[in-house]
Design a protein around this motif. Structure first.
Motif, short mmCIF file in Angstrom:
data_model
loop_
_atom_site.label_atom_id
_atom_site.label_comp_id
_atom_site.label_asym_id
_atom_site.label_seq_id
_atom_site.Cartn_x
_atom_site.Cartn_y
_atom_site.Cartn_z
N GLN A 184 0.82 -1.21 0.00
CA GLN A 184 0.00 0.00 0.00
C GLN A 184 0.86 1.26 0.00
O GLN A 184 0.55 2.24 -0.69
N ARG A 185 1.92 1.25 0.77
CA ARG A 185 2.73 2.45 0.92
C ARG A 185 3.71 2.67 -0.23
O ARG A 185 4.02 3.82 -0.57
N ASN A 186 4.20 1.58 -0.81
CA ASN A 186 5.28 1.72 -1.79
C ASN A 186 4.85 1.46 -3.23
O ASN A 186 5.43 2.03 -4.16
N CYS A 187 3.84 0.61 -3.43
CA CYS A 187 3.45 0.25 -4.80
C CYS A 187 2.24 1.02 -5.29
O CYS A 187 2.13 1.30 -6.49
N ALA A 188 1.28 1.33 -4.41
CA ALA A 188 0.06 2.04 -4.81
C ALA A 188 -0.38 2.96 -3.67
O ALA A 188 -1.44 2.77 -3.08
N PRO A 189 0.47 3.95 -3.34
CA PRO A 189 0.12 4.83 -2.22
C PRO A 189 -1.07 5.74 -2.59
O PRO A 189 -1.36 5.95 -3.76
N PRO A 190 -1.84 6.25 -1.56
CA PRO A 190 -1.50 6.19 -0.13
C PRO A 190 -2.05 4.96 0.58
O PRO A 190 -1.63 4.64 1.67
N GLY A 191 -3.06 4.28 0.01
CA GLY A 191 -3.56 3.05 0.61
C GLY A 191 -4.43 3.23 1.83
O GLY A 191 -4.73 2.25 2.52
N ASN A 192 -4.86 4.47 2.12
CA ASN A 192 -5.69 4.70 3.31
C ASN A 192 -7.05 5.30 2.95
O ASN A 192 -7.69 5.94 3.76
N ARG A 193 -7.48 5.08 1.71
CA ARG A 193 -8.71 5.73 1.23
C ARG A 193 -9.93 5.32 2.05
O ARG A 193 -10.69 6.17 2.51
N LEU A 194 -10.14 4.02 2.23
CA LEU A 194 -11.32 3.56 2.95
C LEU A 194 -11.26 3.92 4.42
O LEU A 194 -12.29 4.18 5.06
N LEU A 195 -10.06 3.93 4.98
CA LEU A 195 -9.91 4.32 6.38
C LEU A 195 -10.37 5.76 6.58
O LEU A 195 -11.13 6.06 7.51
N LYS A 196 -9.93 6.65 5.71
CA LYS A 196 -10.33 8.05 5.83
C LYS A 196 -11.81 8.23 5.47
O LYS A 196 -12.49 9.09 6.03
N TRP A 197 -12.29 7.41 4.54
CA TRP A 197 -13.69 7.52 4.11
C TRP A 197 -14.62 7.23 5.30
O TRP A 197 -15.53 8.01 5.60
N HIS A 198 -14.42 6.10 5.96
CA HIS A 198 -15.36 5.65 6.99
C HIS A 198 -15.13 6.33 8.34
O HIS A 198 -16.09 6.63 9.05
N LEU A 199 -13.88 6.56 8.69
CA LEU A 199 -13.61 7.08 10.04
C LEU A 199 -13.42 8.59 10.08
O LEU A 199 -13.43 9.18 11.16
N ALA A 200 -13.23 9.22 8.90
CA ALA A 200 -13.08 10.67 8.89
C ALA A 200 -14.02 11.35 7.90
O ALA A 200 -13.99 12.57 7.78
N GLY A 201 -14.82 10.59 7.20
CA GLY A 201 -15.79 11.17 6.28
C GLY A 201 -15.18 11.79 5.04
O GLY A 201 -15.82 12.61 4.37
N VAL A 202 -13.95 11.42 4.68
CA VAL A 202 -13.26 12.00 3.52
C VAL A 202 -13.40 11.03 2.36
O VAL A 202 -12.74 9.98 2.33
N VAL A 203 -14.25 11.37 1.40
CA VAL A 203 -14.50 10.48 0.27
C VAL A 203 -13.50 10.71 -0.85
O VAL A 203 -12.98 9.76 -1.45
N ALA A 204 -13.21 11.95 -1.15
CA ALA A 204 -12.28 12.27 -2.25
C ALA A 204 -10.86 11.85 -1.88
O ALA A 204 -10.45 11.90 -0.71
N VAL A 205 -10.10 11.44 -2.90
CA VAL A 205 -8.72 11.03 -2.67
C VAL A 205 -7.86 12.27 -2.41
O VAL A 205 -7.92 13.24 -3.15
N ASP A 206 -7.09 12.24 -1.33
CA ASP A 206 -6.11 13.29 -1.07
C ASP A 206 -4.88 12.66 -0.44
O ASP A 206 -4.86 11.46 -0.15
N HIS A 207 -3.85 13.46 -0.21
CA HIS A 207 -2.58 12.92 0.26
C HIS A 207 -2.33 13.19 1.74
O HIS A 207 -1.21 13.02 2.22
N ARG A 208 -3.37 13.59 2.44
CA ARG A 208 -3.22 13.73 3.88
C ARG A 208 -3.09 12.35 4.52
O ARG A 208 -3.68 11.37 4.06
N SER A 209 -2.35 12.31 5.62
CA SER A 209 -2.29 11.06 6.39
C SER A 209 -3.63 10.87 7.10
O SER A 209 -4.42 11.81 7.24
#
Length: 736
Positions: A476-501
């Motif tokens: 997730q981190r090296n081949c297809a970053p950022p790899g945290n899309r669903l985590l941010k979607w469900h737990l932070a309400g961020v649907v759009a892809v961005d580069h924030r941690s």
């Protein structure tokens, strides 16, 4: 030259057949030219004339009229596109009176030529009719394709392919794990529940590795899949030749055959009304309207990887790191041996029905009486929730199977096996990210329930989980970053892809909320579990009652069926359906003494249900986002098990009445009730009799296997391990 002659003869034959029955086309309709579903077009066009209104989509309307011809008892034709109940339609028109009868498929064929059939109603038989099709809408998804009538004979070829794939793929998926266990236990006996757990873990780890091999080199991946398959088969044979394998095949055959039969039953129900020509797409329209394309994501990725392409770009801006790879790995393992859309659907269905294997392991390890085990499995298998999610093969039931195994050995194993629990939790996370809610719930509940686990056990569990997840995390981190899309979607309400941690997104999301908004969001999550707010289920049931009261019973029943299926799909406490009546027996069981094993497991399931639900509702950011599919299906299984145990402790007449009601509900609501709210008598007899026969055979076989689990006179499963029994050696017991 010879090929040109053959094509000319085919063209003449088709033209003669078309000219034998007059065809009138206007506007958008014209003979199809293979612009979509080219493979099916090539097969069908040589035998049957095809028309469609696709070319004028977005710019015109059209009408097709074929006939007249005489209706027989059965009627069949190929259909494509998006036929609807209004303005994009097809059906029969009486040549004498002009009366019409609408024909509506159970699911949209979309860009696939799909063979559909109907039993002609008695008052329409032997009539001279026209086949008509009308396209009165303009839009990319507002068109229809249709063939001339096709002979409605029984077709056993698709059924044979489906059955053959189940017979091939079911053992193949378990083959690596079985080979590993056969060599591991060749010198000492192993209980069936532990052997089956190790088989599931071993096969899961091999599938996980298969993804990475294919990712780095497709040719190496193909050789790996064939090599692992052949080596596993040889390993099982070799272990048996060196010394009799200590696997308890007699005990293992019961859950394995039951799982196979249930998967075959689900597949037969899925294709009852046609669609096997485009198998992976059928489930999105079979039980509910327009479900998302999630089940196709592993298939699209597998097709790209198997073709030596990058897994990126398979759907919009989705990255390959957005979805865990376990089901993709299983598909890649099977792909070189059976790579087809139908095979993918079979793979997905079998993997989802592994939840029954995980449940059997839990019930066996908890020392459930045989009758209770069989009855709980009955209520689970014959439920719409598991039917829908067993055929709509997004990987959500598969990780629940691994969490059930983890729960079995966490709470019902006298010998600590932290590595096993960690591996199961890791594989569950590799199946679906929502498994984190289930894993956290298991950890929380374990803090308050015996037996106590020492730090060494927990350390082994955590280390095992980390080691399993580490390769995927690095990917997730090296081949297809950022790899945290669903985590941010469900737990932070961020649907759009961005580069924030993730911590940054979480801080920003909660930083702008007031206390009132925070509490409202969390309260909305808890109310959503029951579906009694503005989810639409209650409103639809009220509308259905009003339609039936106003003399529209068909429309009312269709609308009620949709509402019940939707509620089961979305809402935690609506998913069990009639099994909710098991709460009566559950309440009585928890208040009285006796049936210690059943009462202990019921309390455990309720504790896990409460713990997971609280964690889930508090962590989900958006209000009312606690729908079933955004959490862990392990939570639903806990609810089913608790209610199933409760049902076992109802008075006998109530238990059998509930079982009968459950079967009637299963077939009426999930198999027979149509999706369409405006349907005709031609819809109900539109089932294919070949698939109906397979449903009957597989259903009866499943019931027979459940009775085999519960032999007459049985009370308890004496073969389950007793406290203090250590089947892998004395050294492991030192940590207890």
């Amino acid at each position: 030259m010879r090929s040109l002659v053959v094509l000319s003869l085919l063209a003449v034959a088709v033209s003669a057949r078309v000219l034998a029955v007059p065809v009138q086309v206007t506007g958008a309709f014209a003979p199809s030219r293979g612009e979509f579903d080219a493979d099916a077009y090539a097969q069908v066009h040589g035998r049957h004339a095809l028309w469609d209104s696709r070319r004028a989509a977005g710019s015109g309307i059209g009408i097709l009229k074929y006939g007249p011809f005489r209706l027989d008892r059965e009627f069949a034709l190929y259909v494509a596109g998006f036929p609807r109940e209004f303005r994009v339609t097809f059906g029969w028109e009486d040549a004498g009176t002009g009366a019409r009868l609408l024909l509506a498929p159970r699911q949209q064929p979309e860009d696939h030529w799909t063979l559909l059939r109907w039993r002609v109603p008695g008052d329409w038989r032997d009539r001279e009719v026209f086949l008509y099709a009308e396209d009165q809408l303009a839009g990319d998804n507002d068109w229809i394709g249709i063939s001339e009538p096709v002979a409605a004979r029984a077709r056993f070829g698709p059924l044979a392919r489906l059955l053959g794939l189940h017979l091939l793929i079911f053992p193949l998926l378990l083959l690596p794990g079985t080979a590993g266990v056969a060599w591991l236990v060749r010198t000492r006996p192993v209980p069936a529940d532990l052997a089956l757990a190790l088989m599931l873990i071993g096969s899961g780890l091999v599938a996980y590795a298969t993804f990475f091999v294919f990712y780095f080199n497709v040719h190496a991946g193909t050789r790996w899949a064939w090599g692992i398959g052949l080596a596993s088969a040889a390993g099982i044979v070799g272990a048996g030749l060196r010394r009799p394998v200590a696997l308890p095949w007699r005990d293992l055959s019961k859950p394995l055959l039951l799982c196979f039969s249930a998967g075959l039953l689900y597949s037969a129900i899925l294709f009852l009304y046609g669609g096997i020509e485009h198998a992976p797409n059928v489930s999105a329209e079979r039980f509910l309207y327009h479900l998302p394309p999630d089940p196709l994501l592993p298939y699209w990725q597998a097709e790209r990887l198997a073709a030596g392409q990058s897994p990126e770009g398979f759907l919009g801006d989705w990255l390959s790191s957005d979805r865990p790879p376990l089901q993709l790995g299983f598909e890649l393992f099977i792909h070189p041996m059976a790579g087809s859309p139908l095979a993918y659907q079979v793979v997905g269905t079998i993997l989802q029905t592994w939840v029954f294997l995980g449940l059997w392991i839990l019930l066996r390890r908890a020392r459930m009486a045989a009758p209770c085990t069989a009855r709980v499995l009955f209520f689970v298998i014959f439920s719409g929730f598991f039917l829908l999610n067993g055929t709509f093969v997004w990987p959500k039931l598969l990780p629940a199977a691994y969490l059930l195994v983890a729960a079995a050995f966490l709470f019902h194993d006298p010998t600590p096996r932290g590595w096993l629990m960690g591996a199961c939790a890791g594989l569950a996370m590799l199946g679906h990210g929502g498994s984190a809610f289930g894993a956290v719930g298991l950890a929380v509940v374990s803090l308050f329930r015996p037996p106590p686990r020492r730090w060494r056990t927990w350390g082994a569990a955590v280390l095992g989980g980390i080691l399993v997840l580490l390769p995927w995390t690095l990917y997730q981190r090296n081949c297809a970053p950022p790899g945290n899309r669903l985590l941010k979607w469900h737990l932070a309400g961020v649907v759009a892809v961005d580069h924030r941690s993730f911590p940054e997104a979480l801080r920003d999301a909660y930083g702008v909320l007031t206390v009132r908004q925070f509490l409202a969001n969390k309260w909305g999550n808890f109310t959503r579990l029951f579906g009694l707010d503005d989810s639409g289920v209650v409103a639809d049931l009220e509308s259905a009652a009003a339609k039936m009261h106003s003399g529209q019973p068909a429309d009312g029943l269709a609308l009620a069926g949709n509402a019940l299926r939707s509620g089961c799909f979305l809402n935690l406490f609506q998913s069990p359906g009639p099994l909710l009546l098991g709460s009566i027996g559950l309440f009585g069981l928890l208040r009285r003494r006796g049936a210690a094993a059943e009462r202990e497991l019921a309390w455990l399931m309720l504790a896990l249900l409460a713990g997971i639900t609280v964690v889930w509702c508090l962590l989900m950011f958006t209000a009312r986002s606690s729908v079933n599919h955004q959490g862990s299906y392990f939570n639903n299984v806990c609810l089913f098990v608790a209610l199933g145990i409760g049902a076992c402790h109802l008075p006998r007449w109530m238990l059998w009445s509930l079982a009968a009601l459950n079967l009637v509900w299963f077939f009426a609501v999930w198999i027979l009730a149509p999706l369409h709210t405006h349907f005709t008598s031609a819809l109900l007899p539109s089932a294919d009799p070949v698939w109906a026969a397979l449903i009957l055979v597989a259903g009866l076989l499943t019931l027979a296997l459940l009775f085999w689990l519960d032999p007459p006179g049985s009370t308890a499963d004496s073969s389950a391990p007793t406290p203090g029994h250590n089947i892998l050696g004395a050294g492991e017991a030192a940590d207890h």
